[in-house]
Design an enzyme around this catalytic site. Structure first.
Site: not given
Ligand SMILES: Nc1nc(=O)c2c([nH]1)NC[C@@H]1CN(c3ccc(C(=O)N[C@@H](CCC(=O)O)C(=O)O)cc3)CN21
Ligand SMILES: CC(C)C(=O)C(=O)O
Ligand SMILES: [Mg+2]
Length: 279
Positions: A181, A43-44, A112, A82
């Site tokens: 995740e 669903d991303s 999922k 998803d």
């Molecule tokens: N392009 C993209 N990639 C992804 O992996 C993803 C999506 N979109 N959309 C749905 C979810 C959202 N996700 C994400 C999006 C952003 C971060 C992020 O920016 N995390 C911070 C850490 C934050 C913290 O310090 O706790 C990082 O810097 O990685 C993590 C997972 C994973 N999934």
């Molecule tokens: C980040 C993965 C595991 C997901 O759920 C998605 O792409 O939606």
């Molecule tokens: Mg998802």
């Protein structure tokens, strides 16, 4: 095509499982040609393809529309779809209907679901009906509003223990695999040891039994900022923009289309068109 049993065997033999997301025919075809073990229609989709800032607006119709294209592009790869926001909470019946619709209309091999708690009974109900289920713990993006954003989860020993217990409950409910995740790798290690079913990590360290990455992140397709856990294996976006810019300029200065891109009337038809006069 690999099956849920093959994924279990891969864990037992120590062979890592690879998964990548795909959202359409060409991305699925590329993933299958590359030999990935599983494809996730995530669903991303809502964020990387549709431009929303979360996964919440994604509907079951969106998921099916894209999953059908993925199935056509990857007929021989195990495809997980998803279940979108709020389609597996309201009741057992609604959950089963939504999953049945996804399975029958898209040709998915599994669905999922994010979270444990009340979702455990839904996993059980789905598996009971013959639908393979992948669980998803840690950062569950559909709950980002409650979690306060896309943040690393299970950062304390207590939260880690809760996540490990949730993973065991997902396995007991019949899930064939669990996505982990954005959690500390030490938690991933414990979950992977305590569960017989394979864990598939994203931002969860090398200890997971497999890895999953978002297609657009892996190939650098888009101008979005990528999370820390992403490795861009290539960066196609700048090349795409440069190509379109080149096209734009060549049209403006009449370099494109060249004679080689154009069609011609036969000589006698040309003469007939102009009645023998003019060009
Ligand atoms: N392009 C993209 N990639 C992804 O992996 C993803 C999506 N979109 N959309 C749905 C979810 C959202 N996700 C994400 C999006 C952003 C971060 C992020 O920016 N995390 C911070 C850490 C934050 C913290 O310090 O706790 C990082 O810097 O990685 C993590 C997972 C994973 N999934
Ligand atoms: C980040 C993965 C595991 C997901 O759920 C998605 O792409 O939606
Ligand atoms: Mg998802």
């Amino acid at each position: 095509m690999k099956t849920t049993l093959d994924f279990l065997k891969m864990k037992e033999s120590g062979e890592k499982i690879t998964m990548v997301t795909a959202y359409d025919y060409p991305s699925a075809k590329a993933a299958e040609e590359a030999g990935t073990d599983m494809i996730l229609v995530g669903d991303s989709l809502g964020m990387v393809v549709l431009g929303y800032d979360s996964t919440v607006p994604v509907t079951i119709e969106d998921m099916i529309h894209h999953a059908k294209a993925v199935r056509r592009g990857a007929p021989d790869t195990f495809v997980v779809v998803d279940m979108p926001f709020m389609t597996y909470h309201l009741s057992r019946e609604e959950t089963l209907r939504a999953a049945a619709k996804i399975m029958q209309e898209s040709g998915a091999d599994a669905v999922k679901l994010e979270g444990a708690k009340d979702v455990i009974t839904m996993i059980e109900a789905l598996v009971n009906c013959g639908i393979p289920v992948m669980a998803h713990l840690g950062l569950t993006p559909q709950s980002a509003g409650v979690l306060g954003g896309f943040k690393v989860q299970a950062k304390t020993a207590e939260q880690g223990k809760q996540l490990i217990a949730d993973a065991v409950r997902c396995e007991e409910a019949g899930a064939f695999s669990i996505v982990l995740e954005c959690i500390p790798q030490q938690i991933t290690e414990s979950v992977s040891e305590q569960c017989q079913i394979p864990t598939v990590g994203i931002g969860a360290g090398v200890q997971a039994d497999g890895q999953v990455l978002v297609y657009h992140d892996l190939i650098g397709y888009g101008d979005h900022r990528v999370p820390k856990f992403v490795k861009k294996y290539t960066d196609v976006y700048p090349g795409i923009v440069a190509a379109i810019k080149n096209y734009h300029e060549e049209v403006k200065n009449k370099e494109f289309p060249a004679p080689s891109h154009s069609f011609n009337l036969k000589e006698e038809e040309r003469i007939s068109l102009y009645g023998g006069k003019g060009s």
